[in-house]
Write an enzyme that holds these catalytic residues in place. Structure first.
Site, PDB file in Angstrom:
ATOM      1  N   ASP A  21       0.923  -1.273  -0.097  1.00  0.00           N
ATOM      2  CA  ASP A  21      -0.024   0.155   0.148  1.00  0.00           C
ATOM      3  C   ASP A  21       0.823   1.378  -0.015  1.00  0.00           C
ATOM      4  OD1 ASP A  21      -2.620  -1.484   0.493  1.00  0.00           O
ATOM      5  OD2 ASP A  21      -1.208  -2.056   2.336  1.00  0.00           O
ATOM      6  N   GLU A 275       1.652  -6.443  -5.192  1.00  0.00           N
ATOM      7  CA  GLU A 275       1.681  -5.467  -6.286  1.00  0.00           C
ATOM      8  C   GLU A 275       2.745  -4.735  -6.888  1.00  0.00           C
ATOM      9  OE1 GLU A 275      -2.144  -3.619  -6.114  1.00  0.00           O
ATOM     10  OE2 GLU A 275      -1.597  -1.689  -7.462  1.00  0.00           O
TER      11      GLU A 275
END
Ligand code: TRH
Length: 380
Positions: A21, A275
């Protein structure tokens, strides 16, 4: 690139777990500030996770770092904050109620901020349909845009700094490895290993120990090191080396985000996860193996297949089955020994495919440029 008008941006980031994040939000913040000369403020609820990937940051309430104003997003949100012209909710985090009220006040005054929800990355087909969709906030009438990163021109693209590929191509491998204290074993395949805990590591380590080609593996301190230690019945710490058969293991310190990218450029094969590292491996243009972030009800396997479908659809990949098996077995904690052996036999076409995939992605508009365009588009 034509000069872009400077706007003020607030990026809100809640750290759910790990480093993805903050990893994504921090890259975006730095790129908007340094490459597009935007005035960027990043609100993060866990400053320590930023310090992990950017040790120059400090555990304080407010600071300027790498051209970005970094603010600790505490439960008590300050009331005297001016709303930025562009507001980004990282990964659907809810912005503070008082801030939303200020946004509504800006709207009433005739200049509503551009409000963007930056979503998680997925190669699933529906992303193209949902990218750019809007919704009207019922209480305030503010318009929110849903921005989906992705791998096709119909999506929001991927984070890619302007000089990324040039820097990659000019990296001094020997110097970089020296800087992080690694002396590559001669004629070895250099592999970076970043993953979640994974019992399949036992089969991989066994394949590497018995590999016909020497394997030099760089493993950072973290979750996968725990699995490595368990599988080998040892307790390696940062800075330690281990050797058996044709496997040489180096436990390296957690690197800064900039150094981490370089490590991907200089390695021959990269194991990545989540990610952000997954995207960076694609820019490295080298073969990579993805440990996807696990989700309930196996939702992540659908995403894994969606990516494999896109990646493997591009040409006549003779290694398609082999790669599917390797990635699936790695993510499903199964034995990967045979998959690995086959993958090594097909290393050359695998290298060609990852190189071509990188070129295909690089022809698309990057994520920050698309956000800039969105932020500067006249309001409907
Ligand atoms: O850490 P991740 O698993 O992060 C996430 C989070 O779990 C998040 O909640 C989830 O939604 C998301 O995955 C999908 O993996 P990721 O995304 O690769 O982030 C790791 C970051 O850490 C990335 O920015 C690279 C950085 N990094 C370093 O800076 N130095 C290092 O040495 C390493 C290994 C990584």
């Amino acid at each position: 690139m034509p000069a872009t008008e400077t706007k003020s941006w607030d990026i809100f980031c809640r750290v759910i777990d790990n480093y993805g994040d903050i990893g994504v939000c921090w890259r975006l913040a730095r790129q908007l500030a340094n490459e597009h000369h935007q005035q960027v403020r990043l609100w993060v609820d866990d400053v320590n996770s930023l310090i992990r990937i950017w040790p120059a940051a400090q555990d304080i309430e407010q600071q300027f770092c790498a051209g970005v104003e970094v603010r600790h997003w505490a439960d008590e949100f300050p009331t005297s904050i001016h709303v930025a012209q562009v507001v980004i909710e990282g990964f659907a985090c809810d912005i503070p109620a008082s801030y939303l009220q200020e946004m509504a006040a800006q709207k009433r005054a005739g200049h509503p901020p551009v409000w963007i929800n930056l979503e998680y990355l997925s190669a699933e087909k529906w992303v193209e349909d949902c990218h750019g969709m809007t919704s009207i906030h019922p209480a305030t009438g503010l318009r929110k845009v849903f921005f989906f990163p992705g791998f096709t021109p119909e999506t929001g693209g991927l984070l890619r700094e302007q000089d990324l590929l040039t820097n990659r191509d000019n990296v001094d491998k020997r110097l970089f490895l020296e800087q992080i204290g690694v002396q590559q074993k001669s004629d070895s395949l250099l592999i970076s290993l970043f993953a979640y805990e994974n019992p399949a590591i036992a089969s991989l380590l066994s394949a590497w120990i018995n590999s016909p080609t020497p394997i030099h593996c760089l493993v950072p301190h973290g979750k996968i090191l725990t699995s490595v230690n368990q599988a080998l019945g040892i307790s390696l710490q940062t800075g330690k080396q281990w050797h058996q058969g044709n496997l040489f293991l180096d436990v390296i310190p957690f690197l800064t985000q900039v150094e981490y990218d370089r490590s991907l450029w200089v390695c021959d094969i990269n194991f990545v996860r989540g990610e952000d590292s997954f995207v960076r491996a694609q820019w490295a243009g080298k073969p990579f193996v993805w440990h996807i972030y696990p989700q309930d009800e196996q939702a992540h396997i659908v995403k894994l297949d969606a990516f494999l479908d896109s990646f493997l659809a591009r040409d006549n990949n003779i290694f398609a089955d082999c790669l599917r098996n390797l990635w699936h077995h790695w993510n499903e904690f199964e034995d990967v020994k045979d998959d690995w052996a086959k993958a090594l036999e097909l290393l050359q076409p695998w290298q060609v495919a990852t190189g071509e995939w990188c070129e295909y992605l690089a022809r698309q508009a990057d994520l920050a440029a698309q956000l800039i365009a969105l932020a500067h588009r006249p309001a409907p």
